[in-house]
Each structure stands twice: as C-alpha cells, then as structure tokens.
Design a protein around this motif. Structure first.
Motif, PDB file in Angstrom:
ATOM      1  N   TYR A  86      47.374  -0.372   6.342  1.00 34.89           N
ATOM      2  CA  TYR A  86      46.170  -1.541   6.541  1.00 34.89           C
ATOM      3  C   TYR A  86      46.589  -2.050   7.757  1.00 34.89           C
ATOM      4  CZ  TYR A  86      45.003  -0.687   1.643  1.00 34.89           C
ATOM      5  OH  TYR A  86      44.388   0.057   0.485  1.00 34.89           O
ATOM      6  N   PRO A  87      45.557  -2.980   8.305  1.00 33.40           N
ATOM      7  CA  PRO A  87      45.378  -3.336   9.418  1.00 33.40           C
ATOM      8  C   PRO A  87      46.612  -4.585   9.415  1.00 33.40           C
ATOM      9  CG  PRO A  87      43.135  -3.484   8.782  1.00 33.40           C
ATOM     10  CD  PRO A  87      44.108  -2.768   7.413  1.00 33.40           C
ATOM     11  N   ASN A  88      47.026  -4.863  10.706  1.00 35.30           N
ATOM     12  CA  ASN A  88      47.987  -6.019  10.841  1.00 35.30           C
ATOM     13  C   ASN A  88      47.636  -7.467  10.832  1.00 35.30           C
ATOM     14  OD1 ASN A  88      50.060  -4.072  11.220  1.00 35.30           O
ATOM     15  ND2 ASN A  88      49.891  -4.078  13.473  1.00 35.30           N
ATOM     16  N   SER A  89      46.405  -7.542  10.933  1.00 32.65           N
ATOM     17  CA  SER A  89      45.582  -8.873  10.898  1.00 32.65           C
ATOM     18  C   SER A  89      45.277  -9.330   9.455  1.00 32.65           C
ATOM     19  CB  SER A  89      44.538  -9.122  11.916  1.00 32.65           C
ATOM     20  OG  SER A  89      43.533  -8.431  11.562  1.00 32.65           O
ATOM     21  N   TYR A  90      45.141 -10.543   9.074  1.00 30.87           N
ATOM     22  CA  TYR A  90      44.773 -10.775   7.695  1.00 30.87           C
ATOM     23  C   TYR A  90      43.178 -10.679   7.419  1.00 30.87           C
ATOM     24  CZ  TYR A  90      43.378 -13.586   3.667  1.00 30.87           C
ATOM     25  OH  TYR A  90      43.017 -14.336   2.504  1.00 30.87           O
ATOM     26  N   ASP A  91      42.605 -10.985   8.538  1.00 32.50           N
ATOM     27  CA  ASP A  91      41.072 -10.841   8.433  1.00 32.50           C
ATOM     28  C   ASP A  91      40.662  -9.531   8.301  1.00 32.50           C
ATOM     29  OD1 ASP A  91      40.651 -13.540   8.491  1.00 32.50           O
ATOM     30  OD2 ASP A  91      40.306 -13.727  10.689  1.00 32.50           O
ATOM     31  N   ALA A  92      41.322  -8.654   9.146  1.00 32.18           N
ATOM     32  CA  ALA A  92      40.632  -7.176   9.063  1.00 32.18           C
ATOM     33  C   ALA A  92      41.229  -6.505   7.757  1.00 32.18           C
ATOM     34  CB  ALA A  92      41.581  -6.495  10.249  1.00 32.18           C
ATOM     35  N   THR A  93      42.360  -7.007   7.341  1.00 33.00           N
ATOM     36  CA  THR A  93      42.798  -6.670   5.914  1.00 33.00           C
ATOM     37  C   THR A  93      41.755  -6.838   4.927  1.00 33.00           C
ATOM     38  OG1 THR A  93      45.134  -6.809   6.680  1.00 33.00           O
ATOM     39  CG2 THR A  93      44.662  -6.660   4.374  1.00 33.00           C
ATOM     40  N   THR A  94      41.532  -8.111   4.938  1.00 33.21           N
ATOM     41  CA  THR A  94      40.416  -8.397   3.800  1.00 33.21           C
ATOM     42  C   THR A  94      39.043  -7.591   4.082  1.00 33.21           C
ATOM     43  OG1 THR A  94      39.355 -10.318   5.410  1.00 33.21           O
ATOM     44  CG2 THR A  94      41.124 -10.849   3.811  1.00 33.21           C
ATOM     45  N   LYS A  95      38.578  -7.356   5.369  1.00 31.19           N
ATOM     46  CA  LYS A  95      37.381  -6.658   5.435  1.00 31.19           C
ATOM     47  C   LYS A  95      37.686  -5.197   4.755  1.00 31.19           C
ATOM     48  CE  LYS A  95      35.911  -9.185   9.127  1.00 31.19           C
ATOM     49  NZ  LYS A  95      35.512  -9.005  10.767  1.00 31.19           N
ATOM     50  N   VAL A  96      38.716  -4.553   5.016  1.00 32.55           N
ATOM     51  CA  VAL A  96      39.164  -3.381   4.727  1.00 32.55           C
ATOM     52  C   VAL A  96      39.397  -3.292   2.943  1.00 32.55           C
ATOM     53  CG1 VAL A  96      40.835  -1.392   4.542  1.00 32.55           C
ATOM     54  CG2 VAL A  96      40.172  -2.512   6.689  1.00 32.55           C
TER      55      VAL A  96
ATOM     56  N   VAL B 143      49.068 -10.943   5.947  1.00 27.99           N
ATOM     57  CA  VAL B 143      49.534 -11.492   4.826  1.00 27.99           C
ATOM     58  C   VAL B 143      49.047 -13.005   5.276  1.00 27.99           C
ATOM     59  CG1 VAL B 143      51.049 -12.330   3.184  1.00 27.99           C
ATOM     60  CG2 VAL B 143      51.540 -10.138   4.168  1.00 27.99           C
ATOM     61  N   TYR B 144      48.275 -13.507   4.278  1.00 18.30           N
ATOM     62  CA  TYR B 144      47.990 -15.030   4.561  1.00 18.30           C
ATOM     63  C   TYR B 144      49.182 -15.918   4.683  1.00 18.30           C
ATOM     64  CZ  TYR B 144      45.533 -19.389   3.447  1.00 18.30           C
ATOM     65  OH  TYR B 144      45.216 -20.739   3.567  1.00 18.30           O
ATOM     66  N   GLY B 145      49.180 -16.519   5.886  1.00 23.35           N
ATOM     67  CA  GLY B 145      50.037 -17.467   6.315  1.00 23.35           C
ATOM     68  C   GLY B 145      51.144 -16.726   7.287  1.00 23.35           C
ATOM     69  N   GLY B 146      50.739 -15.560   7.553  1.00 27.78           N
ATOM     70  CA  GLY B 146      51.711 -14.856   8.790  1.00 27.78           C
ATOM     71  C   GLY B 146      52.631 -13.867   8.354  1.00 27.78           C
ATOM     72  N   ALA B 147      53.071 -13.179   9.117  1.00 27.21           N
ATOM     73  CA  ALA B 147      53.821 -11.894   8.801  1.00 27.21           C
ATOM     74  C   ALA B 147      55.320 -12.616   7.955  1.00 27.21           C
ATOM     75  CB  ALA B 147      54.233 -11.320  10.141  1.00 27.21           C
ATOM     76  N   LEU B 148      55.686 -11.501   7.238  1.00 33.22           N
ATOM     77  CA  LEU B 148      56.934 -11.781   6.595  1.00 33.22           C
ATOM     78  C   LEU B 148      58.154 -10.764   6.636  1.00 33.22           C
ATOM     79  CD1 LEU B 148      54.871 -12.274   3.246  1.00 33.22           C
ATOM     80  CD2 LEU B 148      56.085 -14.315   4.698  1.00 33.22           C
ATOM     81  N   LYS B 149      59.247 -11.102   6.432  1.00 32.32           N
ATOM     82  CA  LYS B 149      60.487 -10.077   6.608  1.00 32.32           C
ATOM     83  C   LYS B 149      60.205  -9.210   5.292  1.00 32.32           C
ATOM     84  CE  LYS B 149      63.605 -12.674   9.275  1.00 32.32           C
ATOM     85  NZ  LYS B 149      64.847 -13.153   9.747  1.00 32.32           N
ATOM     86  N   ARG B 150      60.070  -9.720   3.987  1.00 35.89           N
ATOM     87  CA  ARG B 150      59.730  -9.126   2.915  1.00 35.89           C
ATOM     88  C   ARG B 150      58.579  -9.437   2.238  1.00 35.89           C
ATOM     89  NH1 ARG B 150      61.456  -4.731  -0.077  1.00 35.89           N
ATOM     90  NH2 ARG B 150      61.950  -5.270  -2.328  1.00 35.89           N
ATOM     91  N   GLY B 151      57.797  -8.796   1.647  1.00 42.57           N
ATOM     92  CA  GLY B 151      56.569  -9.273   1.215  1.00 42.57           C
ATOM     93  C   GLY B 151      56.635  -9.940  -0.235  1.00 42.57           C
ATOM     94  N   ASN B 152      55.592 -11.096  -0.416  1.00 42.75           N
ATOM     95  CA  ASN B 152      55.833 -11.883  -1.400  1.00 42.75           C
ATOM     96  C   ASN B 152      55.910 -10.889  -2.905  1.00 42.75           C
ATOM     97  OD1 ASN B 152      55.732 -14.141   0.070  1.00 42.75           O
ATOM     98  ND2 ASN B 152      53.406 -14.029   0.538  1.00 42.75           N
ATOM     99  N   THR B 153      55.022 -10.156  -2.997  1.00 41.34           N
ATOM    100  CA  THR B 153      55.084  -9.351  -4.304  1.00 41.34           C
ATOM    101  C   THR B 153      56.308  -8.674  -4.539  1.00 41.34           C
ATOM    102  OG1 THR B 153      52.620  -9.483  -4.149  1.00 41.34           O
ATOM    103  CG2 THR B 153      53.664  -7.772  -5.856  1.00 41.34           C
ATOM    104  N   ALA B 154      56.781  -8.087  -3.180  1.00 41.16           N
ATOM    105  CA  ALA B 154      57.977  -7.147  -3.334  1.00 41.16           C
ATOM    106  C   ALA B 154      58.986  -8.250  -3.840  1.00 41.16           C
ATOM    107  CB  ALA B 154      58.299  -6.713  -1.846  1.00 41.16           C
TER     108      ALA B 154
END
Length: 229
Positions: free
Chosen positions: A106-116, A72-83
C-alpha cells in the motif's frame, strides 16, 4: 603392603568419582542447552513458506493480523499498532501468530492509503496475499485483527477470510481505530462463518497503542481474562 593396597583403592575411588562427576556435569549442561533451545523456539519467527510468523506454546490458538508501519495516521511506526496488539494477544494466549502480508504494498502516505482503501471497498476487491495461508485445521480459536478502514476490515483481510474455513471454530476480532471501534467486523465474521462462534472483540485507538503500550497490554489481558484465556 597394606598401605599400598589402601593407596591403590583410594586412587580408584577418586578416579571413579571424577568420571561420575564429569558425566553428571555433561548431562546437566546438555539439559540446560536443550531447555534454552526449547524456550527460544517457542517465540522464534518461522519463515518456512511464509505461514506462521511466530510460534507459541499453545497449538490451539492462532492470532491473525494485518498491520502497517507506513501510511499510518499519526506518522510512521517501528512496529504497527495492530501488530503490537497481536503480540499482546499471542503472549497472553501462548498461541501462534500469522501476519497477512500484501503482495502489492500500500502507499507510504496516509492520505494515499485511505484513497486506495476506499477504492478497494467500492470495488469489493480481494487484494492478493503474498505469503502462504496458514493451515487452520489444528486451531480451535482464531483471532483476526486489523486497523479499521472505512468502517470495516481492510479488503485484504477479506481475502484471508474468503480463503480460510473457520466454521466450527471460535473466531474473535480485534481492531485498532481512531473512532470507528470494531466497525462491522463481527457482522463480517458471522456472515463468512455461520457455523463459527464469534465472541466479544477488542478495540483500541492506534495512538493509545503508540503512546501507552503498557496500558493497552493491561486492557488486552483484562479482555482475554474475561473470555477465559
């Protein structure tokens, strides 16, 4: 003799009063237990078949969402923003909620996630959903939320949209984004469900959800009040 009769009657009255009092107490305790159980079940997570993740008191509303805690942009979260936005909607509408869970993470990193995400969009992919799809027949309103990826719903949300018929229902989009707003989500819903009523959606920045959840909750409530929920 008369005193003995009076004493005997008095004992009987005391015993009867004790029995009645005990039955009243037991009944009140049972009702309290049932009320507590009902209250607990209204927000309990339901794991059967992986369909509805939270049950509400309003069987006419379903809140569907896809959200992430990693990548997620800005770093990992305990509860997702959309959730969290979905939680606010579910609490206000007292509806049920369903989380779209990908079969392949999906990948754990933000950059990798954007590519997928970009590759899936280029390929018009429909990633598999791990949990069973909900039975939407009983719902009159369905909210569909997700982060905006490259200007639209993530393709796994498109998988859900393609496999669930919401024609004839009210469909409402909500998103979290970092500048893309609602993207083309309304257009996507209108195209997928030409006989559905697509209403005004809600969007907010992911960082605002993270840093000011009470403010976002207030924004969500104001939006829902405007829609009549």
């Amino acid at each position: 003799m008369k005193k003995r009769i009076i004493a005997f009657v008095s004992i009987i009255v005391v015993v009867v009063a004790a029995i009645v009092g005990f039955n009243v107490y037991r009944s009140s305790q049972r009702n309290a237990s049932e009320n507590t159980s009902t209250s607990s079940n209204s927000s309990a997570k339901v794991k059967k078949n992986g369909t509805v993740t939270r049950k509400g008191k309003n069987g006419k509303v379903l809140v569907v969402y896809f959200s992430r805690t990693k990548g997620v942009y800005g770093g990992a979260l305990k509860r997702g923003n959309t959730a969290r936005v979905a939680d606010f909607i579910q609490e206000k509408t007292k509806g049920d909620s369903y989380e779209i869970v990908p079969q392949k993470d999906y990948p754990n990193s933000y950059d990798a996630t954007t590519k997928v995400a970009q590759r899936e969009q280029d390929e018009n992919a429909r990633p598999a959903i791990k949990n069973a799809l909900p039975n939407v027949k009983k719902y009159s309103t369905v909210f569909i939320g997700a982060p905006i990826w490259w200007g639209e719903y993530p393709m796994i949300v498109r998988t859900f949209i393609d496999n669930v018929n919401l024609n004839g229902k009210t469909v409402i989009q909500f998103t979290t984004a970092e500048g893309s707003g609602l993207g083309n989500t309304a257009e996507t819903l209108r195209k997928a469900y030409p006989k559905a009523k697509v209403r005004e959606g809600f969007t907010t920045e992911g960082n605002k959800v993270k840093n000011d959840p009470s403010g976002v909750r207030s924004d969500v409530n104001k939006w829902l009040n405007g829609l009549g929920y």
